[in-house]
Write a protein that holds these residues in place. Sequence first.
Motif, PDB file in Angstrom:
ATOM      1  N   ASP A  50      -1.690 -11.035   9.299  1.00 49.69           N
ATOM      2  CA  ASP A  50      -1.929 -11.907  10.264  1.00 49.69           C
ATOM      3  C   ASP A  50      -3.420 -12.232  10.745  1.00 49.69           C
ATOM      4  OD1 ASP A  50       0.809 -12.642  10.598  1.00 49.69           O
ATOM      5  OD2 ASP A  50       1.096 -10.900  11.855  1.00 49.69           O
ATOM      6  N   GLY A  51      -4.376 -11.591   9.826  1.00 47.67           N
ATOM      7  CA  GLY A  51      -5.912 -11.620  10.171  1.00 47.67           C
ATOM      8  C   GLY A  51      -6.082 -10.435  10.845  1.00 47.67           C
ATOM      9  N   LEU A  52      -7.418 -10.260  11.093  1.00 47.30           N
ATOM     10  CA  LEU A  52      -7.931  -9.321  11.836  1.00 47.30           C
ATOM     11  C   LEU A  52      -7.923  -9.707  13.467  1.00 47.30           C
ATOM     12  CD1 LEU A  52     -10.807  -8.474   9.796  1.00 47.30           C
ATOM     13  CD2 LEU A  52      -8.987  -7.051   9.912  1.00 47.30           C
ATOM     14  N   LYS A  53      -7.046  -8.892  14.045  1.00 41.73           N
ATOM     15  CA  LYS A  53      -7.023  -9.043  15.576  1.00 41.73           C
ATOM     16  C   LYS A  53      -6.537  -7.778  16.269  1.00 41.73           C
ATOM     17  CE  LYS A  53      -2.650 -11.451  14.942  1.00 41.73           C
ATOM     18  NZ  LYS A  53      -2.160 -12.352  14.993  1.00 41.73           N
ATOM     19  N   PRO A  54      -6.808  -7.522  17.496  1.00 36.94           N
ATOM     20  CA  PRO A  54      -6.118  -6.213  17.996  1.00 36.94           C
ATOM     21  C   PRO A  54      -4.619  -6.169  17.634  1.00 36.94           C
ATOM     22  CG  PRO A  54      -7.656  -7.158  19.489  1.00 36.94           C
ATOM     23  CD  PRO A  54      -7.408  -8.124  18.498  1.00 36.94           C
ATOM     24  N   GLY A  55      -4.315  -4.866  17.383  1.00 37.66           N
ATOM     25  CA  GLY A  55      -2.835  -4.590  17.013  1.00 37.66           C
ATOM     26  C   GLY A  55      -2.426  -4.973  15.738  1.00 37.66           C
ATOM     27  N   ALA A  56      -3.226  -5.749  14.798  1.00 40.32           N
ATOM     28  CA  ALA A  56      -2.735  -5.705  13.494  1.00 40.32           C
ATOM     29  C   ALA A  56      -2.909  -4.769  12.629  1.00 40.32           C
ATOM     30  CB  ALA A  56      -3.739  -7.010  12.874  1.00 40.32           C
ATOM     31  N   SER A  57      -2.059  -4.466  11.517  1.00 42.60           N
ATOM     32  CA  SER A  57      -2.121  -3.567  10.397  1.00 42.60           C
ATOM     33  C   SER A  57      -3.266  -4.089   9.474  1.00 42.60           C
ATOM     34  CB  SER A  57      -0.868  -3.431   9.891  1.00 42.60           C
ATOM     35  OG  SER A  57      -0.066  -2.586  10.770  1.00 42.60           O
ATOM     36  N   MET A  58      -3.986  -3.079   9.001  1.00 42.94           N
ATOM     37  CA  MET A  58      -4.867  -3.579   7.979  1.00 42.94           C
ATOM     38  C   MET A  58      -5.074  -2.467   6.903  1.00 42.94           C
ATOM     39  SD  MET A  58      -7.847  -1.499   8.342  1.00 42.94           S
ATOM     40  CE  MET A  58      -8.931  -2.188   7.466  1.00 42.94           C
ATOM     41  N   ARG A  59      -5.199  -2.874   5.742  1.00 44.06           N
ATOM     42  CA  ARG A  59      -5.435  -1.780   4.698  1.00 44.06           C
ATOM     43  C   ARG A  59      -6.590  -2.154   3.761  1.00 44.06           C
ATOM     44  NH1 ARG A  59       0.342  -2.697   1.459  1.00 44.06           N
ATOM     45  NH2 ARG A  59      -0.131  -5.099   1.024  1.00 44.06           N
ATOM     46  N   MET A  60      -7.290  -1.372   3.081  1.00 44.89           N
ATOM     47  CA  MET A  60      -8.156  -1.793   2.192  1.00 44.89           C
ATOM     48  C   MET A  60      -7.566  -1.447   0.835  1.00 44.89           C
ATOM     49  SD  MET A  60     -10.586  -2.790   3.754  1.00 44.89           S
ATOM     50  CE  MET A  60     -11.926  -3.081   2.461  1.00 44.89           C
ATOM     51  N   VAL A  61      -7.447  -2.424   0.123  1.00 51.01           N
ATOM     52  CA  VAL A  61      -6.813  -2.302  -1.370  1.00 51.01           C
ATOM     53  C   VAL A  61      -7.588  -2.530  -2.496  1.00 51.01           C
ATOM     54  CG1 VAL A  61      -4.648  -2.941  -0.384  1.00 51.01           C
ATOM     55  CG2 VAL A  61      -6.046  -4.691  -1.396  1.00 51.01           C
ATOM     56  N   HIS A  62      -7.359  -1.811  -3.467  1.00 48.38           N
ATOM     57  CA  HIS A  62      -8.215  -1.924  -4.611  1.00 48.38           C
ATOM     58  C   HIS A  62      -8.136  -3.407  -5.353  1.00 48.38           C
ATOM     59  CE1 HIS A  62      -9.055  -1.659  -9.175  1.00 48.38           C
ATOM     60  NE2 HIS A  62      -9.953  -0.383  -8.757  1.00 48.38           N
ATOM     61  N   PRO A  63      -9.039  -4.138  -6.069  1.00 48.77           N
ATOM     62  CA  PRO A  63      -9.009  -5.490  -6.290  1.00 48.77           C
ATOM     63  C   PRO A  63      -7.673  -5.842  -7.087  1.00 48.77           C
ATOM     64  CG  PRO A  63     -11.066  -4.552  -6.655  1.00 48.77           C
ATOM     65  CD  PRO A  63     -10.476  -3.564  -6.081  1.00 48.77           C
ATOM     66  N   SER A  64      -7.306  -4.686  -7.745  1.00 48.12           N
ATOM     67  CA  SER A  64      -6.042  -4.920  -8.794  1.00 48.12           C
ATOM     68  C   SER A  64      -4.775  -5.222  -8.115  1.00 48.12           C
ATOM     69  CB  SER A  64      -5.933  -3.634  -9.644  1.00 48.12           C
ATOM     70  OG  SER A  64      -5.445  -2.524  -8.839  1.00 48.12           O
ATOM     71  N   GLY A  65      -4.821  -4.800  -6.712  1.00 41.92           N
ATOM     72  CA  GLY A  65      -3.617  -4.964  -5.781  1.00 41.92           C
ATOM     73  C   GLY A  65      -2.722  -3.766  -5.916  1.00 41.92           C
TER      74      GLY A  65
END
Length: 179
Positions: A50-65
């Motif tokens: 849901d985009g970068l906002k407080p409480g949101a989960s995020m991850r950094m993924v390899h470009p291959s997915g």
Amino acid sequence: MVEPIGNAEELKTYRTRTFIAAPIETVWNTLVKTDEALPFFFGGVCDTKDGLKPGASMRMVHPSGKLAMVVGKVLVFEPPHRYSHTFQMTNIDEPPATIVYELAEVEGGTQFDLVIENAVAGSKLEKQMVGGQKYISQNLKALIETGRPAFSGRMLMMMSPVLPLFAPKGQRIENWPLD
């Protein structure tokens, strides 16, 4: 320069400060991109539901997915001055630390501070994060000021297609879903 802050024996904080000759909005917009591989983040693509906002989960993924390299939760998102998230490397089984990006307008550009908080002293995660601060700052600065990352970022991006071949199975994207 990486500067340790505080006297805590178990948890450490580190700060790097970099001047970037560009408007704060340019630095902010580059820092928070979620639609392309970012050479200053070791070629990772920032992925969220849901985009970068407080409480949101995020991850950094390899470009291959195919790989998740870092996972975390957004703690603070205050454009264009402050962005913070928890930080756990998927190949290291240790408690997460916190990353804080602070931007301030200064004469001629932007002061960019990269802060590591709550890193367990002596941990593998602490070592990796402190080692990456200079890389991140140098490559963000170079990308914004020259249109291309520093030499280290260019080399990493060239090697990126083969990195999934050597990654542990535990880093596969299916092991790190976004909540």
